[in-house]
Every structure is written in C-alpha cells, then in structure tokens.
Design an enzyme around this catalytic site. Sequence first.
Site, mmCIF file in Angstrom:
data_model
loop_
_atom_site.group_PDB
_atom_site.id
_atom_site.type_symbol
_atom_site.label_atom_id
_atom_site.label_comp_id
_atom_site.label_asym_id
_atom_site.label_seq_id
_atom_site.Cartn_x
_atom_site.Cartn_y
_atom_site.Cartn_z
ATOM 1 N N HIS A 1 54.098 49.541 31.496
ATOM 2 C CA HIS A 1 53.015 48.558 31.361
ATOM 3 C C HIS A 1 53.531 47.216 31.861
ATOM 4 C CE1 HIS A 1 49.703 46.258 29.634
ATOM 5 N NE2 HIS A 1 50.605 45.449 29.116
ATOM 6 N N ASP B 1 39.618 36.339 38.442
ATOM 7 C CA ASP B 1 39.470 34.881 38.520
ATOM 8 C C ASP B 1 40.649 34.236 39.256
ATOM 9 O OD1 ASP B 1 41.485 35.229 36.716
ATOM 10 O OD2 ASP B 1 40.466 34.270 35.031
ATOM 11 N N CYS C 1 48.168 39.152 35.957
ATOM 12 C CA CYS C 1 48.778 38.397 34.857
ATOM 13 C C CYS C 1 49.834 39.324 34.238
ATOM 14 C CB CYS C 1 47.686 38.029 33.861
ATOM 15 S SG CYS C 1 48.249 37.031 32.491
ATOM 16 N N ARG D 1 43.895 37.889 39.913
ATOM 17 C CA ARG D 1 45.005 37.298 39.164
ATOM 18 C C ARG D 1 45.725 38.412 38.415
ATOM 19 N NH1 ARG D 1 45.093 35.142 33.650
ATOM 20 N NH2 ARG D 1 42.818 35.354 33.645
ATOM 21 N N CYS E 1 48.436 29.901 32.695
ATOM 22 C CA CYS E 1 48.053 30.747 31.564
ATOM 23 C C CYS E 1 49.262 31.131 30.718
ATOM 24 C CB CYS E 1 47.325 31.997 32.043
ATOM 25 S SG CYS E 1 48.367 33.184 32.916
ATOM 26 N N HIS F 1 47.846 42.764 33.065
ATOM 27 C CA HIS F 1 46.455 43.046 33.409
ATOM 28 C C HIS F 1 46.083 42.297 34.682
ATOM 29 C CE1 HIS F 1 46.618 44.030 29.112
ATOM 30 N NE2 HIS F 1 45.692 44.921 29.395
#
Length: 133
Positions: free
Chosen positions: A103, A110, A120, A118, A66, A106
């Site tokens: 931060h 999946d 990410c 996951r 990704c 997220h």
Amino acid sequence: MGDRITKTDEEWRQLLTPEQFAVTRRKGTERAFTGKYWAFNEPGVYLCVCCGNELFSSETKFDSECGWPSFYAPLKSEHIEEAPDYSWGMNRTEVMCSRCGAHLGHVFDDGPAPTGLRYCINSASLNFVKKSE
Ligand code: FE
C-alpha cells in the site's frame, strides 16, 4: 510483470520498520507533515520501500501542501496498481506497488497539469535514491 514478490508477514516484518510495515502491509497512513519526503525536493527516484520497484520521479513531484509527498504521475503506469477503497466511509482510489502489493497511498483528481492527478503517497512506503549523474 512476471516477477511478482510475495512474502509472509513475518518476512516483511524482518525487512521493514514497524511504521513501514503498518503503512505498506496493513494499509496504514502516516500522520500528515511527519514523513521524511513531504517537504523534500532532491532530484532522483522514489523506490518501493518493500521491493525496490521504481515508483515515482522527483520530476513529477509537486508541493500539494497536504503533508504527504505528492506526484502528478507514476514513473511507469505498470509499476503501480489502483483499486477502489471504500474504507472509513470514503470513496477513494488506493495506489499499490504492482510488484509486491505494498500500500502506497491514494490518487485524487485534484492535481496539477498535465494529468490533473494527485498521487498522495506515504513517505514510509518510499525509499529515495539520488540521481546519479
Ligand atoms: Fe513493492
């Protein structure tokens, strides 16, 4: 954790690069396939770039294709915090550092076994430390 870290924006700006500040303190997102860890596979630990909190291990890193570093689990669940994020017309779950509120990215459902998750994560929120063995 009793050692919660709070700093002013000015203090964070002095410690971070502009990109690190934008991602961690302003909930930014680095462009896919541009960060330093999405295609990186050394054994070690990923620390919060802001406060050094141990967040992820290379042992749970996987190639999600990704464009961002992806993990199927945090190193310790108490080292991260999650919160609903409805920004940009989406329904996502934000992942933050539990010590300084940075931060990170997220978490999606999946991912691969054994968790199906996951995480990410933006490379700009992480600082890799090689395993010392
Ligand atoms: Fe942190």
